[in-house]
Design an enzyme around this catalytic site. Structure first.
Site, short mmCIF file in Angstrom:
data_model
loop_
_atom_site.label_atom_id
_atom_site.label_comp_id
_atom_site.label_asym_id
_atom_site.label_seq_id
_atom_site.Cartn_x
_atom_site.Cartn_y
_atom_site.Cartn_z
N GLY A 15 -37.23 83.03 75.30
CA GLY A 15 -37.17 84.52 74.92
C GLY A 15 -36.94 85.44 75.91
O GLY A 15 -36.37 85.12 76.98
N LYS A 21 -46.30 88.05 78.84
CA LYS A 21 -46.75 88.82 80.18
C LYS A 21 -46.78 90.31 79.81
O LYS A 21 -48.12 90.99 80.11
CB LYS A 21 -45.42 88.78 80.89
CG LYS A 21 -45.19 87.43 81.31
CD LYS A 21 -44.01 87.51 82.27
CE LYS A 21 -43.51 85.88 82.65
NZ LYS A 21 -43.01 85.29 81.80
N THR A 27 -44.89 84.61 72.20
CA THR A 27 -44.14 84.16 70.98
C THR A 27 -43.14 83.11 71.22
O THR A 27 -42.92 82.59 72.31
CB THR A 27 -43.18 85.48 70.54
OG1 THR A 27 -42.24 85.75 71.68
CG2 THR A 27 -44.02 86.61 69.98
N ASN A 29 -39.48 81.62 70.14
CA ASN A 29 -38.20 82.43 69.67
C ASN A 29 -37.25 80.96 69.38
O ASN A 29 -37.41 79.96 69.88
CB ASN A 29 -37.80 82.94 70.97
CG ASN A 29 -38.51 84.12 71.38
OD1 ASN A 29 -38.42 85.08 70.94
ND2 ASN A 29 -39.49 83.64 72.31
N GLU A 79 -39.02 86.14 66.32
CA GLU A 79 -39.99 85.64 67.41
C GLU A 79 -41.50 85.41 66.54
O GLU A 79 -42.09 86.39 65.65
CB GLU A 79 -40.39 86.94 68.13
CG GLU A 79 -39.03 87.26 69.09
CD GLU A 79 -39.18 88.38 70.05
OE1 GLU A 79 -39.73 88.30 71.12
OE2 GLU A 79 -38.78 89.47 69.48
N ILE A 82 -47.72 82.50 66.76
CA ILE A 82 -48.83 81.58 66.19
C ILE A 82 -50.19 81.92 66.62
O ILE A 82 -50.49 82.17 67.81
CB ILE A 82 -48.41 80.07 66.55
CG1 ILE A 82 -46.92 79.72 66.15
CG2 ILE A 82 -49.40 79.33 65.59
CD1 ILE A 82 -46.65 78.29 66.68
N TYR A 91 -41.50 74.86 74.64
CA TYR A 91 -40.13 74.99 74.53
C TYR A 91 -39.37 73.58 74.30
O TYR A 91 -39.87 72.64 74.85
CB TYR A 91 -39.43 75.44 75.99
CG TYR A 91 -39.89 76.78 76.27
CD1 TYR A 91 -39.69 77.86 75.77
CD2 TYR A 91 -40.83 77.02 77.59
CE1 TYR A 91 -40.13 79.19 75.75
CE2 TYR A 91 -41.28 78.33 77.79
CZ TYR A 91 -40.72 79.52 77.23
OH TYR A 91 -41.35 80.58 77.59
N LYS A 107 -39.92 99.37 63.87
CA LYS A 107 -39.89 100.46 64.14
C LYS A 107 -40.11 100.83 65.37
O LYS A 107 -40.59 99.94 66.36
CB LYS A 107 -41.12 101.60 63.45
CG LYS A 107 -42.54 101.19 63.64
CD LYS A 107 -43.27 102.07 62.91
CE LYS A 107 -44.70 101.62 63.21
NZ LYS A 107 -45.85 102.42 62.47
N PHE A 109 -41.86 102.79 68.78
CA PHE A 109 -43.24 103.22 69.69
C PHE A 109 -43.00 104.23 70.64
O PHE A 109 -42.07 103.91 71.58
CB PHE A 109 -44.03 101.84 69.69
CG PHE A 109 -44.14 101.25 68.55
CD1 PHE A 109 -45.40 101.73 67.74
CD2 PHE A 109 -43.63 100.18 68.25
CE1 PHE A 109 -45.67 100.83 66.56
CE2 PHE A 109 -43.65 99.33 67.06
CZ PHE A 109 -44.88 99.78 66.01
#
Length: 151
Positions: A15, A21, A27, A29, A79, A82, A91, A107, A109
């Site tokens: 992703g 990081k 996530t 992807n 994304e 888990i 991957y 939304k 931020f």
């Protein structure tokens, strides 16, 4: 919105490299093809459900579908975080997900800290919802058992 649960699987691809990081929330992807195959009536936002890598255990997950307004993405992404600690990246593995419910719309931020706080709230809400008996039963669905471990 299409009736949930919604079941999907696809290969895990690299992703944006921000989850682990920058956000402290790794996530998994899906490829553009998988993202484009999602029904158009599944609106963008944050969802919860179940996820399984390959033929592994089924875990709680929280999922973002959309454009990630904070990062001003030009491509829609799906994304999956888990809610489990994996020893290594996966991957190229097949990720199977069942989207069970909706938490909130996506939304923007004002800060990275506000985004991280919202993600942590989403994770806690997903955990609470997935402990409900009506959601626990989907964890056992045959969808999560791949013949031979691969598609």
């Amino acid at each position: 919105m299409r009736q949930l649960p919604f079941f999907c699987r696809g290969e895990v691809v690299k992703g944006f490299g921000r989850g682990s990081k920058e956000l402290g929330v790794p996530t998994a992807n899906f490829s553009e093809q998988v993202v484009e195959s999602f029904p158009s009536d599944i609106c963008t936002g944050i969802y919860y459900g179940w996820a399984c890598v390959g033929n592994g255990d089924v875990h709680k997950m929280v999922l973002s579908i959309g454009w990630n307004p904070f990062y001003k993405n030009t491509k829609k992404s799906v994304e999956t975080h888990i809610i489990h600690t994996f020893k290594e990246d996966f991957y190229g593995e097949i990720l199977s997900i069942a989207i069970i419910g909706y938490i909130r719309p996506e939304k923007n931020f004002d800060s990275l800290e506000a985004l991280i706080a919202a993600i942590q709230d989403d994770i806690e809400e997903a955990k609470r919802q997935l402990d409900l008996p009506e959601h626990l039963k989907i964890k056992e669905d045959n969808f999560f058992h791949l013949p031979g471990g691969k598609i």
